[in-house]
Design a protein around this motif. Structure first.
Motif, mmCIF file in Angstrom:
data_model
loop_
_atom_site.group_PDB
_atom_site.id
_atom_site.type_symbol
_atom_site.label_atom_id
_atom_site.label_comp_id
_atom_site.label_asym_id
_atom_site.label_seq_id
_atom_site.Cartn_x
_atom_site.Cartn_y
_atom_site.Cartn_z
ATOM 1 N N ASP A 40 -3.371 -1.936 4.781
ATOM 2 C CA ASP A 40 -4.188 -2.326 5.925
ATOM 3 C C ASP A 40 -5.552 -2.806 5.457
ATOM 4 O O ASP A 40 -6.161 -2.247 4.551
ATOM 5 C CB ASP A 40 -4.343 -1.119 6.864
ATOM 6 N N GLU A 67 -4.995 2.955 11.825
ATOM 7 C CA GLU A 67 -4.022 1.932 11.468
ATOM 8 C C GLU A 67 -3.179 2.403 10.284
ATOM 9 O O GLU A 67 -3.652 3.130 9.409
ATOM 10 C CB GLU A 67 -4.734 0.622 11.106
ATOM 11 N N VAL A 386 -3.930 4.386 18.858
ATOM 12 C CA VAL A 386 -3.004 3.449 18.229
ATOM 13 C C VAL A 386 -1.568 3.831 18.574
ATOM 14 O O VAL A 386 -1.211 5.012 18.580
ATOM 15 C CB VAL A 386 -3.189 3.444 16.696
#
Length: 403
Positions: A40, A67, A386
């Motif tokens: 990421d 993430e 998320v």
């Protein structure tokens, strides 16, 4: 919104209990490891990483953005524990033993290192004071090694301590080199013994039926859960702290090293169905006393739903979807609705909402929607939210403040 808590004892009668890992241990055999997600772009924005188990592997997330940084493949039912080292490693418990996972916090590479402490039934992993103890429930064997020695790709040198009989147990090495290790058999558990650095027994206490879990508190006082209270080890001596109920089971301790109060899950009905609990035990390890806090109606939690904040507050994730902050007297001082209501899992291994608290941030998973979110415990604000590509089960936060 705030909701008052109700205590069975007079105000000021505090008590603390112990928090650590839970019982179950493994599933099917692991498969080969490997990454599947591209790194990421935000991977270095945080000094924490989150390891989340799912059916088929472990996802590693950035601790700030949430993430996904990368994933590794591993089969069977998996559990995760922070390794306690300075480089953000994680122990992944699988059918064949304890696997070491590098979250990439220091190395930039998310991978299983190839180090596997083989075990018949891998159980608790307990880092403390620079040493880590791994307990094999299938043999009763305890392996102890330097916490920072992992991550090289080769198993570190370790000491091996045998239990009297195999059982679901836990051990912790203290800063003076002595060891606390549970006593039991495959059918029952009874207490804890204290061993010197050479393995000779110094003391034991067998007044702790169903002994489970441990937690090290302020002053290196250690607490263990019992089916009739708790067992406290302080300055070389054991003290039994009785529960106020004939059956008063505390099995997991939620502790900090700045407080003498341990919060513990608490159950009074041995035949209770489901895993939702509505009371907490508070064990004051200085006063050697226990009090019970009955939570307000509608607030229920599982062993995955309790944590401690940087201010020693107790944080509870309830099945009604609320996140509740309690002070050390058991009074609720803040409460926010953060996820949808949910019901007790049929089996403890099944995915259900979980909580990890690091400093003043509460991390919460919602498997029903594949979400993970971060909540600021000062304001209740959701700072990150998320949706994952997998359904989260167990998770742990590691890093600068997470181990």
């Amino acid at each position: 919104m705030s909701r008052p808590a109700h205590s069975r004892l007079a105000a000021g009668a505090l008590a603390a209990v112990v928090a650590v890992a839970l019982a179950g241990c493994a599933g099917a055999a692991p498969t080969a490891s490997g990454g599947s997600a591209a790194p990421d772009e935000h991977a270095h924005e945080s000094d924490t990483r989150i390891a989340v188990t799912y059916d088929g592997g472990v996802a590693v997330l950035d601790g700030e953005t949430l993430e996904t940084v990368d994933t590794v493949d591993l089969g069977g039912f998996l559990r995760v524990n922070g390794a306690g080292d300075h480089d953000g490693h994680v122990f992944v418990t699988a059918a064949d033993g304890f696997h070491v996972l590098d979250t990439g916090l220091a190395s930039d590479a998310v991978e299983l290192t190839g180090e596997v402490f083989e075990a018949e039934a891998a159980g608790h992993a307990t880092p403390h004071a620079g040493r880590t103890a791994l307990f094999d429930d299938g043999t009763g064997e305890v392996r102890v090694f330097d916490t920072d020695a992992i991550g090289t790709g080769t198993l570190p040198a370790f000491d091996t301590i045998a239990s009297e009989q195999a059982h679901h147990g836990v051990a912790i090495e203290l800063s003076d080199g002595t060891l606390l290790s549970t006593l039991g058999t495959a059918e029952s558990r009874s207490g804890v013994r204290h061993l010197d650095a050479g393995g000779a027994e110094l003391a034991r206490n067998e007044e702790c039926p169903g002994v489970h879990g441990e937690g090290a508190l302020k002053g290196e006082v250690v607490v263990f859960g019992c089916e009739n209270g708790a067992l406290v080890f302080d300055d070389g001596a054991f003290t039994k702290v009785a529960a106020p109920d004939a059956f008063g089971r505390s099995g997991n301790a939620y502790v900090t090293d700045t407080s003498a109060i341990a919060a513990m899950d608490y159950k009074t009905d041995p035949d209770q169905e489901g895993y939702l609990l509505s009371a907490l035990a508070l064990v004051d390890t200085a006063a050697k006393s226990m009090s019970i806090v009955d939570l307000p109606e509608g607030i229920e939690y599982t062993w995955r739903g309790v944590g401690r904040s940087a201010h020693d507050d107790i944080v509870v994730l309830s099945a009604d979807g609320s996140l509740n902050v309690l002070d050390e007297s058991g009074e609720i001082v803040d409460s926010w609705d953060v996820i949808e209501p949910w019901e007790s899992p049929a089996e403890w291994q099944e995915p259900h909402p979980g909580l990890r608290v690091v400093g003043d941030i509460a991390y919460v998973t919602e498997p029903a929607s594949d979400r993970i979110l971060a909540v600021d415990l000062h304001t209740g604000e959701v700072t990150a939210d998320v949706t994952l590509d997998v359904t989260p089960n167990e998770f742990v936060v590691v890093g600068a403040a997470g181990h």
